[in-house]
Design an enzyme around this catalytic site. Structure first.
Site, PDB file in Angstrom:
ATOM      1  N   VAL A  81       0.856  -1.184   0.000  1.00  0.00           N
ATOM      2  CA  VAL A  81       0.000   0.000   0.000  1.00  0.00           C
ATOM      3  C   VAL A  81       0.896   1.240   0.000  1.00  0.00           C
ATOM      4  O   VAL A  81       1.767   1.374   0.863  1.00  0.00           O
ATOM      5  CB  VAL A  81      -0.933   0.011   1.221  1.00  0.00           C
ATOM      6  CG1 VAL A  81      -1.761   1.297   1.243  1.00  0.00           C
ATOM      7  CG2 VAL A  81      -1.846  -1.213   1.209  1.00  0.00           C
ATOM      8  N   VAL A  83       1.271   5.653  -1.481  1.00  0.00           N
ATOM      9  CA  VAL A  83       0.836   6.850  -2.210  1.00  0.00           C
ATOM     10  C   VAL A  83       2.079   7.668  -2.513  1.00  0.00           C
ATOM     11  O   VAL A  83       2.898   7.942  -1.621  1.00  0.00           O
ATOM     12  CB  VAL A  83      -0.169   7.690  -1.391  1.00  0.00           C
ATOM     13  CG1 VAL A  83      -0.588   8.933  -2.168  1.00  0.00           C
ATOM     14  CG2 VAL A  83      -1.381   6.859  -1.007  1.00  0.00           C
ATOM     15  N   TYR A 123      -3.507   3.146  10.078  1.00  0.00           N
ATOM     16  CA  TYR A 123      -4.591   2.193   9.805  1.00  0.00           C
ATOM     17  C   TYR A 123      -5.697   2.113  10.846  1.00  0.00           C
ATOM     18  O   TYR A 123      -6.790   1.627  10.527  1.00  0.00           O
ATOM     19  CB  TYR A 123      -3.988   0.823   9.501  1.00  0.00           C
ATOM     20  CG  TYR A 123      -3.232   0.864   8.194  1.00  0.00           C
ATOM     21  CD1 TYR A 123      -3.918   0.809   6.978  1.00  0.00           C
ATOM     22  CD2 TYR A 123      -1.860   1.020   8.165  1.00  0.00           C
ATOM     23  CE1 TYR A 123      -3.238   0.895   5.774  1.00  0.00           C
ATOM     24  CE2 TYR A 123      -1.167   1.112   6.967  1.00  0.00           C
ATOM     25  CZ  TYR A 123      -1.860   1.047   5.774  1.00  0.00           C
ATOM     26  OH  TYR A 123      -1.189   1.150   4.589  1.00  0.00           O
ATOM     27  N   PHE A 402       4.668  -9.183   4.930  1.00  0.00           N
ATOM     28  CA  PHE A 402       4.128  -9.464   3.601  1.00  0.00           C
ATOM     29  C   PHE A 402       3.654  -8.188   2.925  1.00  0.00           C
ATOM     30  O   PHE A 402       3.577  -7.136   3.551  1.00  0.00           O
ATOM     31  CB  PHE A 402       2.973 -10.478   3.679  1.00  0.00           C
ATOM     32  CG  PHE A 402       1.905 -10.124   4.686  1.00  0.00           C
ATOM     33  CD1 PHE A 402       0.826  -9.331   4.324  1.00  0.00           C
ATOM     34  CD2 PHE A 402       1.970 -10.597   5.991  1.00  0.00           C
ATOM     35  CE1 PHE A 402      -0.158  -9.009   5.241  1.00  0.00           C
ATOM     36  CE2 PHE A 402       0.991 -10.283   6.916  1.00  0.00           C
ATOM     37  CZ  PHE A 402      -0.070  -9.476   6.541  1.00  0.00           C
TER      38      PHE A 402
END
Length: 402
Positions: A81, A83, A123, A402
């Site tokens: 993930v 940006v 998160y 991961f």
């Protein structure tokens, strides 16, 4: 120009990996592309575009994770993930998280998700709770075991990677169904987990593989020679054993290697080596966050695992990001199995979905989360019983990023 979001095509791995490298301010590593190909599921990767430019993205690996008392269960293993700089604070990550979590719910895919976070403050905004930790452990070479510790007398030997890998995979698969937090691994996951190119080593040696008839260890060495002799660091990548005696034998082997000054390991939070030592203070320990866990569907997720004790309570769950989880649920555990159903009854315990994610793997006490003001007891005595039911036999541990 308006931002757009879509899933990826199979030919977009290179562009996606460049975006991830740039997001983490890394050099673009074109030669490492093939390492990712075996784990790349384009239909489970989303990307956000500003015109033709890919500015953010994230993916899911289809895997299984061992949960308390019920073996491996499907998990959405969220990965890669990122940006790009210059496109942050524009809602890119929120669009990605919405696509992932709402998609999982709408398609009735995995009931829970897990990830490793680059920054711990990100998160929880999307309902992830701190579900496990890992420990950093530093032990000086030669540290003695206390009297009475049984060390398996079987031979411990070092072998090549090619000779070691079949044994590593066999032992891992035997133990995985009972080790909470462990993930299923394909050959591609193994190759990524033990990648050993020069860029992977961070100044350390290549991997050394240590085999025991009931376990294995993998380590690297950071060379350090001083005037009084060698004081190198031994960095344990993984140590797995089927018995306590084999575990002690592998640790003993590593602690007694020549030229080493200190053994360093990222390991289970409840690693028992501390209790093997004659002087427990020789083991310096620190802990930090590991897995962040998100219950995608509270009803389905809570039914996946087993529980330590019987309990019958009504939970009032807050979940702003996935509103289908919000409301009151009667949670009943009997004989280890749980049922979860929506009700209108008065609640006994109020909590946010992050707290449920944190407690899901059995390593975080709901009573501790209550002290952190994430959980509120509404019926006196209800919280202690609920907290005990969620505990596992040992702390969860995921031995791979991961």
């Amino acid at each position: 120009m308006a931002l757009t979001l879509r899933t990826l095509r199979s030919d977009e791995l290179r562009s996606f990996q460049r975006m991830v490298d740039q997001s983490f301010l890394d050099d673009v590593k074109e030669d490492e592309l093939e390492r990712w190909r075996g784990m790349f599921e384009p239909e489970r990767h989303h990307a956000v575009f500003d015109g033709d430019e890919m500015v953010g993205g994230g993916g899911i690996q289809t895997r299984h994770m061992t949960v308390p008392g019920n073996g491996p269960q499907p998990v959405a293993a969220v990965t890669s993930v990122g940006v790009k700089p210059g496109h942050r604070r524009r809602g890119v990550l929120t669009r990605l998280m919405t696509a992932q979590l709402h998609g999982l719910h709408e398609e009735r895919r995995e009931a829970f998700a897990a990830l490793w976070a680059s920054e711990a403050g990100i998160y929880p905004r999307y309902g992830y709770g701190l579900g496990s930790e890992f420990a950093r452990l530093d032990v000086p070479r030669g540290a003695a075991f206390r009297a009475g510790v049984e060390v398996d007398g079987e031979r411990v030997r070092e072998v090549s990677a090619a000779e070691a890998m079949p044994w590593l995979k066999e032992v891992y698969e035997r133990l995985r169904p009972t080790r909470v937090g462990w993930l299923s691994r394909t050959d591609a996951h193994w190759d990524h987990h033990l990648a050993d190119q020069e860029d992977d080593r961070d100044g350390l040696s290549s991997y050394h593989y240590v085999l025991h008839p009931r376990g294995f260890a993998v380590y690297r060495v950071k060379s350090n020679w001083v005037e009084r002799g060698p004081r190198s660091e031994l960095h344990v990548r993984t140590l797995v054993a089927e018995t306590d005696e084999a575990y002690a034998a592998l640790y003993r082997y590593l602690l007694d290697l020549d030229h080493i000054g200190e053994l360093k390991s990222f390991t289970d939070p409840d690693d028992p080596v501390v209790h093997l030592l004659a002087d427990a203070r020789l083991a310096l320990r620190s802990r930090t966050d590991a897995l962040w866990v998100r219950l995608v569907d509270v009803e389905r997720a809570l039914s996946l695992r087993r529980y330590q004790s019987d309990v019958d309570v009504v939970l009032e769950v807050r979940d702003a990001f996935c509103p289908w989880n919000g409301g009151r649920w009667r949670f009943t555990a009997s004989g280890g199995e749980a049922s979860v159903r929506r009700v209108d009854d008065d609640p006994d315990v109020a909590l946010d979905v992050e707290a449920l994610g944190a407690a899901f793997l059995g390593g975080t006490r709901l009573t501790t989360l209550a002290r952190g003001q994430r959980v509120r007891e509404l019926t006196p005595g209800a919280l202690n019983g609920l907290s005990h039911a969620f505990l596992g036999d040992r702390e969860p541990h995921c031995p791979e990023v991961f």
